[in-house]
Design a protein around this motif. Sequence first.
Motif, PDB file in Angstrom:
ATOM      1  N   LEU A  27      21.613   5.943   5.436  1.00 52.59           N
ATOM      2  CA  LEU A  27      23.151   5.511   5.600  1.00 52.59           C
ATOM      3  C   LEU A  27      23.744   5.042   4.000  1.00 52.59           C
ATOM      4  O   LEU A  27      24.568   4.623   4.718  1.00 52.59           O
ATOM      5  N   ILE A  28      21.905   4.603   3.076  1.00 52.09           N
ATOM      6  CA  ILE A  28      23.484   4.207   1.376  1.00 52.09           C
ATOM      7  C   ILE A  28      24.144   5.087   1.053  1.00 52.09           C
ATOM      8  O   ILE A  28      23.761   5.501   0.209  1.00 52.09           O
ATOM      9  N   LYS A  29      25.296   5.609   1.118  1.00 50.97           N
ATOM     10  CA  LYS A  29      25.967   6.528   0.755  1.00 50.97           C
ATOM     11  C   LYS A  29      27.410   5.499   0.790  1.00 50.97           C
ATOM     12  O   LYS A  29      27.987   5.608   1.593  1.00 50.97           O
ATOM     13  N   LEU A  30      27.939   5.884  -1.073  1.00 47.90           N
ATOM     14  CA  LEU A  30      28.825   4.387  -0.527  1.00 47.90           C
ATOM     15  C   LEU A  30      29.936   5.563   0.270  1.00 47.90           C
ATOM     16  O   LEU A  30      30.965   4.699   0.489  1.00 47.90           O
ATOM     17  N   ILE A  80      20.737   2.469  -5.157  1.00 46.28           N
ATOM     18  CA  ILE A  80      22.079   2.612  -5.735  1.00 46.28           C
ATOM     19  C   ILE A  80      22.465   1.387  -6.367  1.00 46.28           C
ATOM     20  O   ILE A  80      22.367   0.055  -5.801  1.00 46.28           O
ATOM     21  N   THR A  81      23.068   1.770  -7.088  1.00 46.14           N
ATOM     22  CA  THR A  81      24.160   0.527  -7.796  1.00 46.14           C
ATOM     23  C   THR A  81      25.993   1.054  -8.341  1.00 46.14           C
ATOM     24  O   THR A  81      25.625   2.095  -8.451  1.00 46.14           O
ATOM     25  N   TYR A  82      26.989   0.454  -7.571  1.00 52.86           N
ATOM     26  CA  TYR A  82      27.993   0.636  -7.996  1.00 52.86           C
ATOM     27  C   TYR A  82      29.128  -0.279  -8.454  1.00 52.86           C
ATOM     28  O   TYR A  82      28.238  -2.606  -8.919  1.00 52.86           O
ATOM     29  N   SER A  83      30.076  -0.682  -9.379  1.00 49.52           N
ATOM     30  CA  SER A  83      31.077  -1.887  -9.393  1.00 49.52           C
ATOM     31  C   SER A  83      32.257  -0.917  -8.823  1.00 49.52           C
ATOM     32  O   SER A  83      32.768  -0.410  -8.345  1.00 49.52           O
ATOM     33  N   SER A  98      27.016  -4.201  -8.191  1.00 53.06           N
ATOM     34  CA  SER A  98      25.954  -4.951  -7.094  1.00 53.06           C
ATOM     35  C   SER A  98      24.063  -3.131  -6.660  1.00 53.06           C
ATOM     36  O   SER A  98      25.242  -2.417  -7.348  1.00 53.06           O
ATOM     37  N   THR A  99      23.595  -3.382  -6.865  1.00 53.95           N
ATOM     38  CA  THR A  99      22.741  -3.094  -6.102  1.00 53.95           C
ATOM     39  C   THR A  99      21.914  -3.162  -4.990  1.00 53.95           C
ATOM     40  O   THR A  99      21.643  -4.224  -4.336  1.00 53.95           O
ATOM     41  N   ILE A 100      21.632  -2.011  -4.205  1.00 54.09           N
ATOM     42  CA  ILE A 100      21.165  -1.934  -2.602  1.00 54.09           C
ATOM     43  C   ILE A 100      19.866  -1.166  -3.396  1.00 54.09           C
ATOM     44  O   ILE A 100      19.810   0.624  -3.598  1.00 54.09           O
ATOM     45  N   ARG A 101      18.582  -1.422  -2.659  1.00 55.59           N
ATOM     46  CA  ARG A 101      17.704  -1.158  -3.266  1.00 55.59           C
ATOM     47  C   ARG A 101      15.984  -0.724  -1.693  1.00 55.59           C
ATOM     48  O   ARG A 101      16.259  -2.342  -0.890  1.00 55.59           O
ATOM     49  N   PHE A 115      12.286  -2.328   3.708  1.00 52.93           N
ATOM     50  CA  PHE A 115      12.698  -3.608   3.030  1.00 52.93           C
ATOM     51  C   PHE A 115      13.736  -3.169   1.725  1.00 52.93           C
ATOM     52  O   PHE A 115      13.815  -2.221   1.023  1.00 52.93           O
ATOM     53  N   VAL A 116      15.065  -4.148   2.615  1.00 51.06           N
ATOM     54  CA  VAL A 116      16.659  -3.697   1.512  1.00 51.06           C
ATOM     55  C   VAL A 116      16.810  -5.054   1.122  1.00 51.06           C
ATOM     56  O   VAL A 116      16.951  -6.054   1.607  1.00 51.06           O
ATOM     57  N   THR A 117      17.202  -4.237  -0.344  1.00 49.54           N
ATOM     58  CA  THR A 117      17.161  -5.948  -0.972  1.00 49.54           C
ATOM     59  C   THR A 117      18.493  -5.475  -1.765  1.00 49.54           C
ATOM     60  O   THR A 117      19.404  -4.204  -2.014  1.00 49.54           O
ATOM     61  N   TRP A 118      19.423  -6.658  -1.664  1.00 47.47           N
ATOM     62  CA  TRP A 118      21.105  -6.308  -2.030  1.00 47.47           C
ATOM     63  C   TRP A 118      21.475  -7.135  -2.777  1.00 47.47           C
ATOM     64  O   TRP A 118      21.465  -8.104  -2.033  1.00 47.47           O
ATOM     65  N   THR A 119      21.535  -6.742  -4.531  1.00 49.94           N
ATOM     66  CA  THR A 119      21.945  -7.834  -4.850  1.00 49.94           C
ATOM     67  C   THR A 119      23.292  -7.663  -5.954  1.00 49.94           C
ATOM     68  O   THR A 119      24.070  -6.659  -6.171  1.00 49.94           O
TER      69      THR A 119
END
Length: 152
Positions: A27-30, A80-83, A98-101, A115-119
């Motif tokens: 599901l983690i696709k921009l 993924i990392t996006y701006s 931002s990064t979702i890992r 486990f998901v992190t979203w920074t």
Amino acid sequence: MPAGIPTSTSVCESAVIEAHLSDVWHLIKLQDFSKFWSKLEKSEWVKGTSPETDIVKWTFKDGAALDVKQEEHSSIDHYITYSVISSNPAVTYSSVVSTIRCYPVTSGQHEGHTFVTWTGNFSSDADAGVIEDAKFKRREALADLAKAASGK
């Protein structure tokens, strides 16, 4: 001129999602964020950009729109990392990356889950309100991701 409230310019939210890593990572696709994030009306590729640039427009249900650029993507390390490269209406800060890992939980009571992190790392002109808003938006989006990934 009144001074702003001193604040960190980063945010990190996390969740254990009761679904296998592959179900979450899928599901983690921009361009697919609107499939799980209830705040988004649509998420779609921006036409007319160069083939080397992955830019997606996120249109929120409140009418706000962000153009986000994928900066990094790893199917091996699951992040993924996006701006944010543009916003309508304009945001009050210069930049955010931002990064979702995603990590597989391999043992313990949450074994088999993810486990998901979203920074988010904001420019120094982001104020406390921006950081608080980012925190709550990430929490809401992680809860929506959990619902979508686990089928609940």
